[in-house]
Design an enzyme around this catalytic site. Structure first.
Site, PDB file in Angstrom:
ATOM      1  N   ASP B 173       0.855  -1.181   0.000  1.00 44.11           N
ATOM      2  CA  ASP B 173       0.000   0.000   0.000  1.00 44.11           C
ATOM      3  C   ASP B 173       0.895   1.236   0.000  1.00 44.11           C
ATOM      4  OD1 ASP B 173      -1.791  -2.065   0.430  1.00 44.11           O
ATOM      5  OD2 ASP B 173      -2.980  -0.965   1.925  1.00 44.11           O
ATOM      6  N   LYS B 236      -6.939   3.281  -3.220  1.00 41.06           N
ATOM      7  CA  LYS B 236      -7.318   3.272  -1.804  1.00 41.06           C
ATOM      8  C   LYS B 236      -7.504   4.699  -1.327  1.00 41.06           C
ATOM      9  CE  LYS B 236      -5.218   1.851   2.625  1.00 41.06           C
ATOM     10  NZ  LYS B 236      -4.115   1.113   3.264  1.00 41.06           N
ATOM     11  N   LYS B 272     -10.291   0.240  -2.317  1.00 45.05           N
ATOM     12  CA  LYS B 272     -10.216  -0.003  -0.880  1.00 45.05           C
ATOM     13  C   LYS B 272     -10.462   1.279  -0.106  1.00 45.05           C
ATOM     14  CE  LYS B 272      -6.973  -1.384   2.778  1.00 45.05           C
ATOM     15  NZ  LYS B 272      -5.630  -1.881   3.088  1.00 45.05           N
TER      16      LYS B 272
END
Lengths: 475, 336
Positions: B173, B236, B272
């Site tokens: 991430d 995300k 996400k």
């Protein structure tokens, strides 16, 4: 389960108590009508809900006399006192909102999500709003100490039964008038529950009278000599008849009639929100909205993209049980209206427009019509000119802003319009060019009691809502 | 009308998107990143997002009522989509191991309860997590690139990434350089993502925008396309360190972007939302939003995740309530 199926989430109807039969509400009491009577049904199931009294000319006469008698004292009490009654009514509506919403959905066929989240809250807001004006009429811009007109005869449609009642009764009472209101034949129940709310609020007898019935009752009310003001919301055809009827009399008239609004999407629009606005514009309340955006005017350069998005979005619309909290589109209000929608849609097809609906199972009983769009529609098609008053959208294209304005204005109606663009200057220019009472920019079908609403051309005259809404009830 | 007669229009996903949604084709997309100017023209040429309209739509989706069987299904799906997260300065190997065992068996009392999608930790904890999760299908996700601010040289950020990848992370991430994005240096952000993706090798890359700092929905949409053009596997919302973190409308704008990107290019990208999703009701609302915006293709842990820590226990509590008909106290669910 491999896909996300939403299990039924029905709102309980236990909260409403529908009586087997209803009388008229005259002089603060429920009384029997002397007409033949008729039945109101649940359009989602065709189940008979109740027997409704029909008011004859004599019954209407009694109601108008009751209103006349009540006018003497109601017009003389202080604005602040009238405001208290209206605030009380508004509070009771808010308190009994779930009951009103469920009853509205049962009698009208509209989804509970709409009656719960839009109709009933707006009804309460309308009463709250005009309650606030009752003691400030001197400052409303209609001269010092403006006077009420007297008895208002009000005839309302079936698409927003309680909301149209609020639009009519709240300003009339705030200004010191008394009213005789006729709800639509197919949707009388919430108006009769409102009568009970008037009793609960200790509203003086005769200030609000409700007479149920069909066209003949409405005609008797409009033609009655004791009526000082006629307020009508409904079809242009009936509106014209009313205007003829009262011509040459001392009656003051406001009419809120049909529409064939253009929802105009420019190529620089926020497209996802525009598609939402188009869906909300035409499929809200099954398209039974006088200001519905029933003509989509989309700029040619984005037409394919918008149509693809629109079809995808329409495929997620859920049609069915109005009392299910997940229903987006409920039942068509009556067999008669369904027949009209079907007939006009068939004409659209016969005239060569491309018809499309998402794959959609409709219940066997009740009155249903799948959300439908017609592509390749031109101004010459009947579905681009006539009000269908159902979930049917005609899609037209344009190339330049000027062409958009010309096409949007090329209709005998002029109630509303929508403009979708991120360019502020274009919004202002369009708003100045469009001959429509309401122009929404980057939104559609938004209502607020503080905002006036009404038509140009054959969409009627007079304004309801806001400070402007007082004018129709004051001398 | 009976309860069973709930009807709906069946979805016909894909069919409407047979034509590219915009004039953008794959060949023109390659030209888009030729220079800062072309990239800017492309990103600013995307349809705008009307904030009022987007908020209204999200609120409308939030009023869906999900009950009984569909609720049960959604709760299990949501559990399987959780990236169980601990990103604290005070993280220890013990804390990470505890988190891993919770991820593998969220409800020790019920073996039918699905495992979470991943655990999400700082780079130095990847080895510990990997070991603890050995043999289990739960992934290890590692934040990298000088998370959460990203304020370090590219060399340092790439080194951070490579280290996490070599320690065995299944997913990285990364954070984008919000300063560069807000200053309009889109190509720099694009190059950063491309470089990090290279450093990741075969490891899946999630790109964090920190939408709370980007602030406008227009920026969120532009960042989404930017990251997808650069090859992100997932986009995300947030680090969880900045408020507001994930919100429903922001996530909806991103879901619209992945939907449109697949229509234009054929490549599917995951989404996400992270931070701020604490209740089962919130999680189910997100699933409804995904279902009605992009369609059921995204309703798997491969394409939608929740970055969360406290959410899992609420999901478990609701799941137990569905099974037993009773709410049990917080003490019946483990705190890890």
């Amino acid at each position: 389960m491999t896909t996300f199926e939403y299990a039924p989430a029905p709102e309980s109807r236990a909260i409403v108590n529908i009586l087997p039969s209803y009388g008229l509400f005259v002089d603060g009491e429920f009384v029997d009508g002397h007409g033949e009577g008729f039945k109101t049904i649940n359009p989602a199931t065709e189940e008979v809900l109740a027997e409704i009294s029909e008011a004859t000319e004599a019954d209407v006469d009694l109601a108008v006399h009751a209103a006349r008698k009540a006018f003497r004292s109601w017009s003389r009490i202080s604005g602040a006192e009238r405001g208290k009654f209206l605030f009380r009514i508004a509070r009771i509506i808010a308190e009994r909102s779930r009951e009103l919403a469920v009853l509205e959905s049962i009698d009208n066929g509209k989804p509970i999500r709409e009656s719960r989240d839009v109709d009933v809250p707006t009804v309460a807001a309308h009463f709250f709003y005009y309650a606030g004006w009752a003691d400030k009429l001197d400052h409303a811009g209609f001269g010092p100490n403006p006077k009420p007109l007297g008895v208002a005869g009000q005839v309302i449609p079936w698409n927003f039964p309680l909301l149209m009642l609020a639009w009519k009764i709240a300003p009339a009472l705030a200004c010191g008038n008394t009213v005789v209101l006729k709800p639509a034949e197919t949707t009388p129940l919430t108006a009769l529950l409102f009568a009970e709310i008037c009793q609960q609020a200790d509203l003086p007898p005769g200030v609000v009278n409700i007479v149920t019935g069909a066209g003949a009752t409405g005609r008797a009310l409009v033609a009655h000599e004791g009526v000082d003001k006629v307020a009508f919301t409904g079809s242009t055809e009936v509106g014209k008849a009313i205007a003829r009827e009262v011509a040459g009399s001392a009656k003051k008239v406001t009419l809120e009639l049909g529409g064939k609004a253009a929802n105009i999407v420019f190529d620089d629009a926020p497209l996802d929100q525009a598609v939402e606005g188009v869906v909300n514009g035409i499929f809200f309340n099954q398209g039974h909205v006088c200001c519905a955006g029933s003509r989509l005017l989309v700029q040619e350069s984005v037409a394919d993209e918008v149509l693809a998005k629109l079809k995808a979005r329409m495929s997620t619309l859920r049609v069915g049980d109005p009392l299910d909290k997940n229903t987006d589109i409920g039942a068509i209000n009556s067999a008669e209206q369904l027949a009209k929608i079907r007939a006009l849609s068939d004409i659209g097809e016969a005239e060569g427009a491309g018809r499309w609906s998402p794959a959609c199972e409709l219940p066997e009983r009740g009155f249903w019509f799948a959300p439908t769009i017609f592509t390749g529609v031109s101004q010459a098609h009947r579905i681009a000119r006539e009000e269908i008053f159902g979930p049917v959208l005609s899609v037209l294209t344009f190339r330049t802003p000027k062409e958009a304005v010309e096409k949007a204005n090329n209709t005998p109606f002029g109630l509303s319009a929508g403009v979708w663009t991120e360019k502020g200057s274009r919004i202002l220019w369009m708003a100045s060019q469009l001959r429509a009472g309401v122009v929404w920019s980057n939104t559609f079908n938004r209502f607020d009691p503080a905002s006036p609403f009404g038509g140009y051309k054959e969409s009627g005259y007079g304004r309801e809502g806001g400070r402007h809404g007082l004018e129709g009830y004051l001398q | 009308m009976t309860r069973g007669s709930r009807l709906r229009c069946r979805r016909i996903w894909g069919a409407h998107y047979a034509d590219p949604v915009s004039t953008t084709t794959q060949s023109t997309l390659a030209d888009v990143t030729a220079s800062d100017a072309t990239l800017r023209r492309f990103l600013h040429g995307l349809p705008g997002v009307d904030q009022v309209g987007a908020d209204q739509r999200a609120a409308g989706l939030g009023s869906r009522s999900i009950k009984t069987s569909s609720k049960k299904w959604a709760l299990d799906l949501a559990i399987s989509m959780v990236d169980l997260t601990t990103l604290e300065g005070m993280d220890t190997p013990g804390k990470v191991r505890a988190l891993c065992s919770k991820a593998m068996r969220p409800d020790p009392a019920d073996p039918s309860c699905p495992h979470t999608a991943a655990v999400c930790v700082y780079g130095d904890m990847v080895g510990i997590a990997k070991q603890a999760l050995q043999g289990s299908p739960v992934h290890v996700a590692s934040v990298a690139t000088a998370f959460p601010s990203g304020r370090a040289s590219r060399t340092v950020r790439l080194e951070d990434t490579a280290e996490a990848a070599s320690a065995g992370a299944d997913e990285i991430d990364m954070v984008i350089d919000r300063g560069a994005f807000l200053a309009g240096r889109y190509l720099q952000v694009f190059d950063d993502i491309v470089a990090v993706k290279q450093a990741c090798g075969a490891v899946h890359l999630k790109v964090i925008f920190e939408t709370g700092e980007l602030q406008t929905y227009d920026n969120v949409r532009r960042a989404s396309w930017l990251a997808m053009l650069a090859g992100a596997h997932f986009i995300k919302t947030s680090t969880g360190k900045i408020q507001p973190a994930a919100t429903l409308p922001v996530t909806m704008v991103m879901v619209e972007a992945v939907r449109d990107f697949r229509a234009a290019t054929g490549r599917q990208v995951g989404v996400k939302p992270a931070g701020g999703i604490r209740s089962s009701k919130d999680a189910i609302t997100y699933l409804v939003m995904v279902n009605e915006t992009a369609g059921p293709d995204w309703l798997t842990p491969d394409w939608f995740r929740f970055g969360a820590s406290s959410l899992l226990n609420d999901l478990l509590m609701q799941r137990t309530k569905m099974a037993t008909g009773r709410y049990s106290g917080a003490d019946y669910f483990t705190l890890d």
